[in-house]
Design an enzyme around this catalytic site. Sequence first.
Site, mmCIF file in Angstrom:
data_model
loop_
_atom_site.group_PDB
_atom_site.id
_atom_site.type_symbol
_atom_site.label_atom_id
_atom_site.label_comp_id
_atom_site.label_asym_id
_atom_site.label_seq_id
_atom_site.Cartn_x
_atom_site.Cartn_y
_atom_site.Cartn_z
ATOM 1 N NE ARG A 46 -2.755 1.076 3.549
ATOM 2 C CZ ARG A 46 -3.676 1.223 4.516
ATOM 3 N NH1 ARG A 46 -4.949 1.432 4.188
ATOM 4 N NH2 ARG A 46 -3.355 1.136 5.784
ATOM 5 C CG ASP A 78 -4.270 2.763 10.664
ATOM 6 O OD1 ASP A 78 -5.244 3.470 10.986
ATOM 7 O OD2 ASP A 78 -4.329 1.927 9.750
#
Length: 550
Positions: A174, A463
């Site tokens: 990602r 996150d």
Amino acid sequence: MAAEQGPAGASPAAPVVTVAGPRVPRAEEVLTPEAVAFVVGLHRAFEGRRQELLARRKTRRAEIAAAGTLDFLPDTADIRSGDWQVAEAPRALRDRRVEITGPTDRKMVVNALNSGARVWLADFEDATSPTWENVVTGQVNLIDAFEGRIDFTSAAGKEYRLRPAAELATVVVRPRGWHLDENHLLVDGTPVAGAFLDFGLYLFHNAARLLAKGEQDPNSGPYFYLPKTESHLEARLWNDVFTYAQNALGIPYGTIRATVLIETITAAFEMEEILYELRDHAAGLNAGRWDYLFSIVKNFRDAGEHYILPDRNSVTMASPFMAAYTRLLVQTCHRRGAHAIGGMAAFIPSRKDPEVNAAALEKVKADKDREAGNGFDGSWVAHPDLVPVARACFDAVLGDRPNQKDDPGSDEVVTAAQLLDVAGAGGTCTEVGLHNAVQVGIRYIEAWLRGHGAVGIFNMMEDAATAEISRSQIWQWINNGVVLSDTGEKTTAELVRRLVAEELAALRSELGDEVYAGGRWTEAAKLFERVSLAEEFVDFLTLPALALLD
């Protein structure tokens, strides 16, 4: 470290490339002249379009503010009604029943690949604090993993080694979203996009290696997750980047495969179009939670009480408007031959409290049972101990099938009104929820400033998305004058500042003066207040935060 690259006697049009940042061990293996030139080529070919699309985001937001609503695009109705499919999935991505996510530090690389998950999302985005060291070292670690030479020894002397190749997870990288710059690589004084750097370095160094391995190893190929996409035009840009990159490296068209995270409300209304734009490179769509809710707040922040979110922890994927979103995602993916990947189980098991573990694991099981039963082909976990839990849920539904793309999912038509019915979620706004947002937001940002993007907080792996929904919800409650149901107090900037001060005092007491002083708590609190209390909504907290990183 600072260096400029450019051939002697180059024409005025030749770019001046500056690599600037602290020295990172083995950086020369990643930042080779050829690799940097490849990234510069991406920048020169596509930076103008990236900037146009970022400007279009602001225009679109203004249109949403004026209309107070969203709908499916009338100009692309023919795509939604057309008969088309995405390319067939490569062998490595046919069975994705459990995917584990995490940053690309050395220990995580080994643990994720060994976890038993089918896929590892190697994250340069929300789970990585983009220090120059993290960005460069992450690329080194992935190369070492593919070469079978990665290992890790902890401070306590515990050794980590890779299992045999056949048992390892497939790597899906990602890169950063379109909005983030990489200030350590400049072309003619302009930062390149973090997306170009992360994607470009990974593909340049590993495409040939992965294709060569793929002849014997079905778990190899250049695969990506695409974050923060807001429209099909942004997906089109990625598709053009893929085409350019494949041509430049001499690898077959369609080799690259990408799964798009549908984590913005605007993208939810363009799922079909996003898959269509990427159809020769598409692998599927993913349903997230925190970034999706953050996007709703951001886009409808001035649209009134209908869009006010209750305590974030009370908004689950089973909430009616979230259930509509996931139902549409499964329908869209399976109609077009793509994988539908579910959301994150972020719980971190604790070996100290079996009762807490048992209750949390039961919730994880219920969530994954729901996803598997609703047609998803796989789902995310944040910790290796959750892999067998999620796998059992999907095994029970899939059996020996690699996926359930042959199941069209619910035939209930999903409407725009259902996707936007935030008020129908129920729940309340409480001081408990407000306090939790302050606690999590400050603790996450402080760790991020120290270079940690995946952070264990209150037995959850958090996150950047968690910090974003925490601070945006506070902004929303303040600017809508929300009265807290458990105290009767109005949400104000003064109340938030008081909670921030109380949290800092509690942290100092908990950690002790010396440890507290060694952290970045004051900076974290100031940044949290800045993005939570600003008069104008800050689009991404990571934008002002970048200035505080090395």
